[in-house]
Design a protein around this motif. Sequence first.
Motif, PDB file in Angstrom:
ATOM      1  N   ASP A 109      -6.114  -7.850 -11.986  1.00 43.79           N
ATOM      2  CA  ASP A 109      -6.005  -6.739 -12.555  1.00 43.79           C
ATOM      3  C   ASP A 109      -6.816  -6.074 -13.684  1.00 43.79           C
ATOM      4  O   ASP A 109      -6.746  -4.820 -13.703  1.00 43.79           O
ATOM      5  CB  ASP A 109      -4.464  -6.543 -12.930  1.00 43.79           C
ATOM      6  CG  ASP A 109      -3.422  -6.449 -11.834  1.00 43.79           C
ATOM      7  OD1 ASP A 109      -3.824  -6.087 -10.818  1.00 43.79           O
ATOM      8  OD2 ASP A 109      -2.046  -7.049 -11.848  1.00 43.79           O
TER       9      ASP A 109
ATOM     10  N   THR B 152      -0.757  -3.046  -8.029  1.00 43.20           N
ATOM     11  CA  THR B 152      -1.374  -3.904  -8.716  1.00 43.20           C
ATOM     12  C   THR B 152      -1.121  -5.510  -8.147  1.00 43.20           C
ATOM     13  O   THR B 152      -0.013  -5.619  -7.527  1.00 43.20           O
ATOM     14  CB  THR B 152      -0.682  -4.130 -10.250  1.00 43.20           C
ATOM     15  OG1 THR B 152       0.486  -4.570 -10.306  1.00 43.20           O
ATOM     16  CG2 THR B 152      -0.869  -2.671 -10.868  1.00 43.20           C
TER      17      THR B 152
ATOM     18  N   ASP C 157       0.098   7.122  -0.770  1.00 45.35           N
ATOM     19  CA  ASP C 157      -1.326   7.928  -1.194  1.00 45.35           C
ATOM     20  C   ASP C 157      -2.369   7.053  -0.883  1.00 45.35           C
ATOM     21  O   ASP C 157      -3.661   7.374  -1.033  1.00 45.35           O
ATOM     22  CB  ASP C 157      -0.994   8.575  -2.441  1.00 45.35           C
ATOM     23  CG  ASP C 157      -1.223   7.259  -3.644  1.00 45.35           C
ATOM     24  OD1 ASP C 157      -1.075   6.155  -3.100  1.00 45.35           O
ATOM     25  OD2 ASP C 157      -1.056   7.639  -4.890  1.00 45.35           O
ATOM     26  N   GLY C 158      -2.082   5.791  -0.189  1.00 47.19           N
ATOM     27  CA  GLY C 158      -3.235   4.954  -0.105  1.00 47.19           C
ATOM     28  C   GLY C 158      -3.689   3.993  -1.232  1.00 47.19           C
ATOM     29  O   GLY C 158      -4.496   3.131  -0.858  1.00 47.19           O
ATOM     30  N   SER C 159      -2.994   4.181  -2.296  1.00 45.14           N
ATOM     31  CA  SER C 159      -3.232   3.363  -3.514  1.00 45.14           C
ATOM     32  C   SER C 159      -2.468   1.915  -3.088  1.00 45.14           C
ATOM     33  O   SER C 159      -1.404   2.001  -2.443  1.00 45.14           O
ATOM     34  CB  SER C 159      -2.766   3.963  -4.719  1.00 45.14           C
ATOM     35  OG  SER C 159      -1.369   4.346  -4.972  1.00 45.14           O
ATOM     36  N   HIS C 160      -2.986   1.202  -3.939  1.00 44.19           N
ATOM     37  CA  HIS C 160      -2.418  -0.330  -3.859  1.00 44.19           C
ATOM     38  C   HIS C 160      -1.536  -0.677  -5.118  1.00 44.19           C
ATOM     39  O   HIS C 160      -1.821  -0.150  -6.227  1.00 44.19           O
ATOM     40  CB  HIS C 160      -3.274  -1.431  -3.579  1.00 44.19           C
ATOM     41  CG  HIS C 160      -4.199  -1.640  -2.435  1.00 44.19           C
ATOM     42  ND1 HIS C 160      -4.172  -2.664  -1.639  1.00 44.19           N
ATOM     43  CD2 HIS C 160      -4.740  -0.584  -1.725  1.00 44.19           C
ATOM     44  CE1 HIS C 160      -4.796  -2.550  -0.600  1.00 44.19           C
ATOM     45  NE2 HIS C 160      -5.155  -1.293  -0.569  1.00 44.19           N
TER      46      HIS C 160
ATOM     47  N   GLY D 180     -10.664  -1.025   2.446  1.00 42.13           N
ATOM     48  CA  GLY D 180     -10.349  -0.071   1.599  1.00 42.13           C
ATOM     49  C   GLY D 180     -11.404   0.008   0.456  1.00 42.13           C
ATOM     50  O   GLY D 180     -11.398   1.245  -0.265  1.00 42.13           O
ATOM     51  N   HIS D 181     -11.925  -0.815  -0.030  1.00 43.45           N
ATOM     52  CA  HIS D 181     -12.919  -1.094  -1.173  1.00 43.45           C
ATOM     53  C   HIS D 181     -14.183  -0.744  -0.681  1.00 43.45           C
ATOM     54  O   HIS D 181     -14.943  -0.258  -1.672  1.00 43.45           O
ATOM     55  CB  HIS D 181     -12.810  -2.256  -1.788  1.00 43.45           C
ATOM     56  CG  HIS D 181     -11.540  -2.448  -2.825  1.00 43.45           C
ATOM     57  ND1 HIS D 181     -10.102  -2.680  -2.271  1.00 43.45           N
ATOM     58  CD2 HIS D 181     -11.446  -2.593  -4.099  1.00 43.45           C
ATOM     59  CE1 HIS D 181      -9.405  -2.569  -3.329  1.00 43.45           C
ATOM     60  NE2 HIS D 181     -10.125  -2.679  -4.385  1.00 43.45           N
TER      61      HIS D 181
ATOM     62  N   TYR E 133      -7.647  -4.744   2.516  1.00 43.19           N
ATOM     63  CA  TYR E 133      -8.219  -4.721   1.330  1.00 43.19           C
ATOM     64  C   TYR E 133      -9.696  -4.503   1.044  1.00 43.19           C
ATOM     65  O   TYR E 133     -10.272  -3.644   0.408  1.00 43.19           O
ATOM     66  CB  TYR E 133      -7.667  -6.182   0.309  1.00 43.19           C
ATOM     67  CG  TYR E 133      -8.357  -6.047  -0.978  1.00 43.19           C
ATOM     68  CD1 TYR E 133      -7.173  -5.383  -2.009  1.00 43.19           C
ATOM     69  CD2 TYR E 133      -9.348  -6.392  -1.602  1.00 43.19           C
ATOM     70  CE1 TYR E 133      -7.525  -5.411  -3.110  1.00 43.19           C
ATOM     71  CE2 TYR E 133      -9.655  -6.500  -3.085  1.00 43.19           C
ATOM     72  CZ  TYR E 133      -8.678  -5.955  -3.760  1.00 43.19           C
ATOM     73  OH  TYR E 133      -8.935  -6.108  -4.990  1.00 43.19           O
TER      74      TYR E 133
ATOM     75  N   ILE F 184       0.867  -1.140   0.092  1.00 44.82           N
ATOM     76  CA  ILE F 184      -0.123  -0.177  -0.071  1.00 44.82           C
ATOM     77  C   ILE F 184       0.932   1.149   0.047  1.00 44.82           C
ATOM     78  O   ILE F 184       1.740   1.378   0.909  1.00 44.82           O
ATOM     79  CB  ILE F 184      -0.865  -0.030   1.379  1.00 44.82           C
ATOM     80  CG1 ILE F 184      -1.741  -1.349   1.248  1.00 44.82           C
ATOM     81  CG2 ILE F 184      -1.736   1.366   1.000  1.00 44.82           C
ATOM     82  CD1 ILE F 184      -2.758  -1.343   2.326  1.00 44.82           C
TER      83      ILE F 184
ATOM     84  N   LYS G 131     -12.515   4.272   7.265  1.00 42.95           N
ATOM     85  CA  LYS G 131     -10.947   4.104   6.877  1.00 42.95           C
ATOM     86  C   LYS G 131     -10.141   4.986   7.855  1.00 42.95           C
ATOM     87  O   LYS G 131      -9.016   4.224   8.187  1.00 42.95           O
ATOM     88  CB  LYS G 131     -10.828   4.640   5.488  1.00 42.95           C
ATOM     89  CG  LYS G 131     -11.591   3.792   4.475  1.00 42.95           C
ATOM     90  CD  LYS G 131     -11.264   4.399   2.990  1.00 42.95           C
ATOM     91  CE  LYS G 131     -12.008   3.678   1.882  1.00 42.95           C
ATOM     92  NZ  LYS G 131     -12.093   4.340   0.620  1.00 42.95           N
TER      93      LYS G 131
END
Length: 391
Positions: A312, A69, A64-67, A104-105, A101, A61, A112
Amino acid sequence: MAEKLSDRALEIGANVERFVRNVVIPYEKDTRRDHHGAPLDELVYEMRDKARAAGVLTPHILADGSHLTQLETAYVLQKSGLSPLGPLAVNTMAPDEGNMYLIGHVGSPEMKQRFLKPLVEGRARSAFFMTEPAGENGAGSDPSMMKTTCKLDGNHWVINGRKAFITGAEGASVGIVMAKADEGACMFLVDLPDPAIRIEHVPNTIDSSMPGGHATVIIDNLRVPADQMLGVAGEGFKYAQIRLSPARLSHCMRWHGCCERAHEIASDYANRREAFGKPLIDHEGVGFMLAENLIDLKQAQLMIDWCASVLDTGSLGTVESSMTKVAVSEALMRIADRCVQVMGGTGVTDATIVEQIFREVRAFRIYDGPTEVHKWSLAKKIRRDWKAAQS
């Protein structure tokens, strides 16, 4: 695989591997364990402090909090798995990785901040309360059999039931609880510990890498504010599907790393140990086992990469993750077994980590659905596809 990966994944993976090999592996002999052999939280958080300082904590992770791929995650999590303690140290362990995961989704911004943030920071552990005791015909491999109930009472939901094999429940700070309402399955985020969630029993199990073990718990009139429902009522199974395939695959990733390490140890042993006038590696029976390990490791790697590439695309990857979970768990079991066999008496002792890896991988054949359940599900798909082709 390297040609498919971004520079960021290669760099993160290299940093994680360096940290696990140089810092984490020496902790494998640390005696801070509970009576089941699982690492104590004191040990876990000490390693995490070092991972934080090294810049490899929660490496999948980004800031910026993005994962990453799924394909990138596969590379990084395999490196974390080079020691059974590695995923604990760098915060890629189950069930936390899957829970992060999911939140987060599906989680709201408030959820969060309150529940996800401490998990990502590696300052808390979590548990996923779904499986139920077999003797009560509760949810196991078939979640639709869920007996735990939730009922709305004013602005709270009241949850009652029993759960079994809840990994990490003892010592967790965050819980995701699944229960059944009139609308269908629901999920709730809860703070732990809570007096309404009582640990009844923590069994001794074949594996010993997960803090808190796999507890049986009683949920007795647990009151959860309505705004702590994850998503909406009746959509719990849908949310479980969001978590399911990535969680299956990340198990494959981590244990692949462990078996790669076991193969390294067995290969070193076979090249150093002599018997009947020559190194063990020169005896065909031993050399062929190690050769078969290489084949299984590569085939498992290719299955993981294939499934990751499917995820992905945005697909749920339910069928692909079932196929991969079966193929990889069975291949890794063969690898771990051969490593023990190559090392003979040494292989069944705690002189090396190979013995523990064998135990952990044996349990992996059951985690996230036994091999037979996945094969049965795939057979049902074959039947459905056949019927569709006839119409």
